[in-house]
Design a protein around this motif. Structure first.
Motif, mmCIF file in Angstrom:
data_model
loop_
_atom_site.group_PDB
_atom_site.id
_atom_site.type_symbol
_atom_site.label_atom_id
_atom_site.label_comp_id
_atom_site.label_asym_id
_atom_site.label_seq_id
_atom_site.Cartn_x
_atom_site.Cartn_y
_atom_site.Cartn_z
ATOM 1 N N ALA A 1 11.619 4.357 -4.902
ATOM 2 C CA ALA A 1 11.955 5.121 -5.389
ATOM 3 C C ALA A 1 12.131 5.755 -6.909
ATOM 4 N N GLY A 2 10.936 5.726 -6.986
ATOM 5 C CA GLY A 2 11.041 6.133 -8.656
ATOM 6 C C GLY A 2 10.821 7.057 -9.619
ATOM 7 N N GLY A 3 10.695 7.913 -10.808
ATOM 8 C CA GLY A 3 10.309 8.702 -10.975
ATOM 9 C C GLY A 3 10.412 10.611 -9.655
ATOM 10 N N PRO A 4 9.443 10.742 -9.719
ATOM 11 C CA PRO A 4 9.963 12.296 -9.263
ATOM 12 C C PRO A 4 9.655 12.551 -7.742
ATOM 13 N N CYS A 5 8.882 10.931 -7.301
ATOM 14 C CA CYS A 5 8.546 10.789 -5.767
ATOM 15 C C CYS A 5 9.208 9.572 -5.395
ATOM 16 N N ILE A 6 8.991 9.670 -4.693
ATOM 17 C CA ILE A 6 9.265 8.013 -2.900
ATOM 18 C C ILE A 6 8.212 7.919 -2.806
ATOM 19 N N TYR A 7 7.938 6.473 -2.572
ATOM 20 C CA TYR A 7 7.006 6.018 -1.950
ATOM 21 C C TYR A 7 7.075 5.519 -1.106
ATOM 22 N N ALA A 8 6.340 5.185 0.015
ATOM 23 C CA ALA A 8 6.344 4.082 1.073
ATOM 24 C C ALA A 8 5.283 3.737 1.371
ATOM 25 N N GLY A 9 4.872 2.793 2.736
ATOM 26 C CA GLY A 9 3.477 1.799 2.519
ATOM 27 C C GLY A 9 4.260 0.719 3.897
ATOM 28 N N PRO B 1 0.873 -1.411 0.106
ATOM 29 C CA PRO B 1 0.272 0.239 0.042
ATOM 30 C C PRO B 1 0.504 1.190 -0.102
ATOM 31 N N ALA B 2 0.485 1.956 -1.018
ATOM 32 C CA ALA B 2 1.268 3.373 -1.225
ATOM 33 C C ALA B 2 1.218 3.899 0.054
ATOM 34 N N GLU B 3 0.540 3.895 1.477
ATOM 35 C CA GLU B 3 0.369 5.223 1.994
ATOM 36 C C GLU B 3 1.005 6.688 2.207
ATOM 37 N N TRP B 4 2.225 6.694 1.806
ATOM 38 C CA TRP B 4 3.177 8.025 1.802
ATOM 39 C C TRP B 4 3.755 8.640 0.560
ATOM 40 N N GLN B 5 3.892 9.332 1.093
ATOM 41 C CA GLN B 5 4.767 9.982 -0.820
ATOM 42 C C GLN B 5 5.152 11.344 -0.198
ATOM 43 N N PHE B 6 6.418 10.894 -0.946
ATOM 44 C CA PHE B 6 7.678 12.606 -1.223
ATOM 45 C C PHE B 6 8.293 12.826 -2.317
ATOM 46 N N PRO B 7 7.395 13.759 -2.723
ATOM 47 C CA PRO B 7 6.825 15.300 -2.467
ATOM 48 C C PRO B 7 5.021 14.926 -2.378
ATOM 49 N N ALA B 8 4.515 15.043 -1.030
ATOM 50 C CA ALA B 8 2.991 14.801 -1.038
ATOM 51 C C ALA B 8 2.434 15.514 -2.759
#
Length: 365
Positions: A172-180, A84-91
């Motif tokens: 960490a892919g493209g313009p964002c970093i995603y986490a869950g 689940p991609a619950e968090w994203q940076f930048p928002a």
């Protein structure tokens, strides 16, 4: 299922309809088929490709716990890993923020989530990090992992490699970093990105052995619990060597030569013939395996013609080579052939060690 997983990531959409985002991974080149599987299961699916043919961010209708339960109950063939991609940076994608500042925000998110999920215990956590080629994170995936673990409050969690309570997944892919954060079984695979890696052994005959090692884990098959196996199209002997190591007696059928190291094994019977010219006793084997690089329909017919030698309740593990440009239609046709032959298909899966193929786990009625 965790209460936290019931929160969709998009709070505005939640007011009208729950939508949850997942980072999804398939074998290289097969992401479009994983996307099609999700469309067939959930209907409307919006997705953003992050690694062409392999990794995509999918927005699925429903709460995360409902989506995960559905996929765990009916495991997809081509989707090998998700979180689940619950968090994203930048928002918001497109914002200009330095990637270095993401780590502290990511750790803060993870610490808060883990306090909610296990307030009275020190959670065992595995941090799994992957990186796309065009990532805003300039370092390696390992450097990002080490930076995340090093930024955690001392003694707030226990970092482990296996048997974790939770996995913190980062992409960490493209313009964002995603986490869950999720439990290992909720990711479809507890390996990073579903990439099940085994160490090549000295004297190993072929990498085909890795397919059965992975099938053993993925399908929960206790190969050591069988006694007599038939290996169709066995040469040079990758699968045969694995079964001999598990203590089985193996009859290997292939006109091509087996590896000479196997031929001295007293539990091996080698028949240097085509599979359509051999005869066996009825119910002679309790396991049948086949990994032939041949026409999938002809292979299925060969296997079906030899099913008389498999005991009722016996297991078959067979690969289907996806030579067609319409693999989903081919899989449907081949599985129908096995169903007509009174085989129960327990699971069909494209394993990490499958290339242009899938593996079928079946039991004879």
């Amino acid at each position: 299922m965790d209460e936290q997983l019931q929160r969709p990531i998009d709070q505005e959409q939640m007011k009208t309809e729950a939508v949850t985002r997942f980072m999804c991974t398939a074998n290289h080149g097969f992401a479009p088929y994983a996307q099609e599987e999700l469309r067939r299961i959930f209907g409307s699916v919006k997705s953003q490709v992050l690694v062409p043919g392999e990794v995509f961010l999918a927005s699925l209708p429903g709460f995360a716990n409902e989506i995960i339960a559905k996929l765990m109950g009916e495991p997809p063939i081509f989707l090998r890993h998700m979180f689940p991609a619950e968090w994203q940076f930048p928002a918001e994608a497109g914002e200009e923020e330095p990637a270095e500042s993401a780590v502290q925000a990511l750790v803060q998110f993870a610490e808060e989530e883990l306090r909610l999920r296990c307030p009275d215990t020190r959670a065992a956590v595995t941090v799994q990090v992957r990186k796309g080629s065009d990532s805003i994170w300039s370092g390696s995936a390992l450097e990002l992992k080490e930076k995340i673990e090093g930024s955690w409050a001392e003694d707030s969690v226990q970092f482990v490699v296996r048997d974790a309570d939770y996995i913190l997944s980062v992409f960490a892919g493209g313009p964002c970093i995603y986490a869950g954060i999720s439990k290992p079984e909720q990711n479809l695979s507890d390996w990073n990105g579903g990439a099940v890696r085994f160490q090549r052994e000295e004297g190993q005959i072929s990498r085909a052995k890795f397919k059965l090692l992975e099938a053993e884990r993925t399908f929960g098959i206790d190969f050591a619990g069988f006694s007599r196996a038939l290996d169709i199209g066995a040469a040079p002997g990758g699968w045969t060597s694995f079964l001999l190591e598990r203590g089985l007696s193996v009859t290997a059928v292939d006109p091509a030569k087996m590896h000479p190291d196997l031929l001295a094994n007293p539990r091996l019977t080698y028949l240097g013939k085509n599979a359509d010219s051999v005869k066996f006793q009825t119910n002679e084997f309790d396991l049948l395996v086949c990994d032939m690089s041949w026409s999938p329909k002809l292979t299925a017919r060969l296997v079906i013609d030899l099913l008389y030698s498999l005991v009722p309740g016996g297991t078959a593990v067979v690969t289907i080579k996806l030579l067609s440009k319409k693999p989903m239609a081919l899989i449907k046709e081949i599985t129908a052939m096995y169903l007509d032959a009174r085989m129960q298909i327990v699971q069909a899966k494209q394993l990490f060690h499958n290339r242009d193929e899938i593996t079928l786990y079946m039991i004879k009625y």
